[in-house]
Design an enzyme around this catalytic site. Sequence first.
Site: not given
Ligand SMILES: Cc1ncc(C[n+]2csc(CCOP(=O)(O)OP(=O)(O)O)c2C)c(N)n1
Lengths: 159, 569
Positions: B50, B112-113, B162, B473
């Site tokens: 979803e 439920f749900q 529903k 990052m």
């Molecule tokens: C759902 C979610 N969980 C955690 C984060 C925190 N977060 C921001 S950037 C990042 C790393 C992303 O890694 P990747 O997709 O490998 O991209 P890169 O930075 O290596 O280009 C994280 C964990 C987020 N933005 N969204």
Amino acid sequence: MSGNINERRVISVVVMNESSVLARVTALFAGRGYNIESLTVAPIPESDMSHITIATKGNAKVMEQITKQLHKLIPVYKVIEHEEMVEKEMVLIKFPIAENLSDIQALCKAYNGGIVNVGKEMVIAQVADEPKRIKHFIEAAHRYNPCEIVRGGVVAIER
Amino acid sequence: MQMSGAQMVCEAIIAEGVKTVFGYPGGAIMHVYDEIYKQNGFEHILNRHEQAAVHAADGYARATGKVGVAMVTSGPGFTNAVTGLATAYMDSIPMVVISGQVPLSLIGTDGFQEIDAVGISRPCTKHNFLVRSLEELPRILKEAFYIARSGRPGPVLVDVPKDITVEIGEFSYPDSVNIPSYKPTYKGNKRQIEKAVEAIKKAKKPLLYIGGGVVLSNAYKLVRQLAETTQIPAVETLMARGVMGAKNPLLLGMLGMHGNYASNMAMSETDLVISLGARFDDRVTGKLSEFAKYADIIHVDIDPANIAKLVDVDYPIVGDITQVLEQMLPLLDDVNTERYHAWREILKRYDELHPQSYVDSDEVIKPQWAIERIGELIGEDAIITSDVGQHQMWAAQHYPFDRPRQWINSGGLGTMGFGFPAAIGAKRAFPEKTVINVTGDGSILMNMQELVTAAEYKTPVINMILNNHFLGMVRQWQTFFYEKRYSETDLSFQPNWKALAEACGGIGYDVTTKEEFDAAIKDAIEQDKVCFMNVAVNRFENVLPMVPAGGALFNMMLPQKTETHGEEK
Ligand SMILES: Cc1ncc(C[n+]2csc(CCOP(=O)(O)OP(=O)(O)O)c2C)c(N)n1
């Protein structure tokens, strides 16, 4: 408006009567960690709207945001930040019947109220006045050993 | 006409001109799905989660400017949709999500749900409805679409019990909406606009600060015209990339935490900020007390609550950017463009001093090179979506965005897992365009089940994984601010990307050289299949410039001019 963090504020919110509108309004305060001091709601006669009066404390900048955010809620029709207003609050107090009833009667009268119910063991007094005076009244009433105090929340109207 | 609640939902979608709906069925919404089966007014894409369905509707909305629609069932179906709603809410995306709910008689019984969808989604929707009778259903549907797209757009949830979907009643879809308490302001205040124009004519160092609101308002031509007639330089936020067009000589680039030197210096030295649909996000302003310290501020925004929320504003103008600019432009005909000449020269020198650059390498693919390369190869014709992380910032910095709606990413919430489903949404809307999701080895796994969706519906999205074997990052912050303690960011363990894509009906490429890169892009376009393009990039590359969180915009960490390939190679 000053920047005083704890300045008391009274806001009126006119809303369309629809489900969860009160929750939407109060959530905005909760979301910013603001305490609502009192809240009264009632339908506006001959309309499909309700009037919510909120008394709170906060600094001007955050209050301005809350006012704007309130305005953004779809069912909110109007937000009034009161400056020149007439404010009233109601309180009901229960006293033991053994207390000096004529003194209590006189006290209530001084604050725009009176005894409204007499039972076997208790009397109930009602006072409606400005919030500050309500506070004074409650202080004074403590001399007569009140056993229950119920405040009604502020209602306000712009002058 | 007499029909069921479920039919009404479908009729409303058709009446609103929606061509593609994304969703996932379940008990509470089954009657609606039964009607979807019978009709042919719109196509339905069965996403495999979803969250992805809502992101796909979001991508469709961002690419087209129309309302995106997603449909989910009650309980877990709805809770899975919440991240999608929050993502759309933060970026003001017009969207309607229809969720099933348990029958009216069960509401409040922990059936439920059952889940309080309206309660949960309150802080992440523009508005939401729990339908309480069949009679109000047509009006609510009409209002939902209207609220989603008007004023400051946003997602709207319609939660339908529903039993209402089976009930039969009279259907007539309203032509118009009348909500007395909701009247957005579109035209700007004339007096305020005149004052703002005076300020522009008096300024010496004015700066256009362009935000995502310009995209939402479809005002880009007018914004370019404003820049053109006044010759005022411009900076774009992450959400506004493409508004000015990459080749526009007046565009300094992106500003903020990963903005370039000239943009951030321009904001620090300007004497008049002309903010158009930007919201002064903390990723843009850096330390607020140092932000545009010497400037007066003109702030145009359709949302009054955005104005003066974070900075004091001298010329507030509430209104739709398009309408405000239509009012403003005739008053600026006689502006003396020479007046800002010296200012433009200063900024040009800043740009020459520290251009948006990186040091390329022959041994290893640099992520910035990969972005530039797709720009060269496909450029104007592509739609680029992204996930969240370093790859997102490199794409924003280095891709030659030419028009708005070409760049689709989660700016406000920063949702990893957004890019792939959003790309599917964009590709359904523009099948003839190449759609590339620039992603990371972390992000792509968050909605990789969509490989199956894309394969089934022959929606050939290119997932370009800039693979640094890190949650890059976060690793970058650990490098700079946590003495290289790489806590839980090392992604050395990797799936077999090629096999993974193939297992789900797509194709995969493992790319380690520039030649392989070009060949893979070419082949991916030719094969016309959903793909994972696994690009091995320099592991320790950092996104620069960078303004450390909470720092002043002018205190930037700048890129080294000499080759390092990251210190830890
Ligand atoms: C759902 C979610 N969980 C955690 C984060 C925190 N977060 C921001 S950037 C990042 C790393 C992303 O890694 P990747 O997709 O490998 O991209 P890169 O930075 O290596 O280009 C994280 C964990 C987020 N933005 N969204």
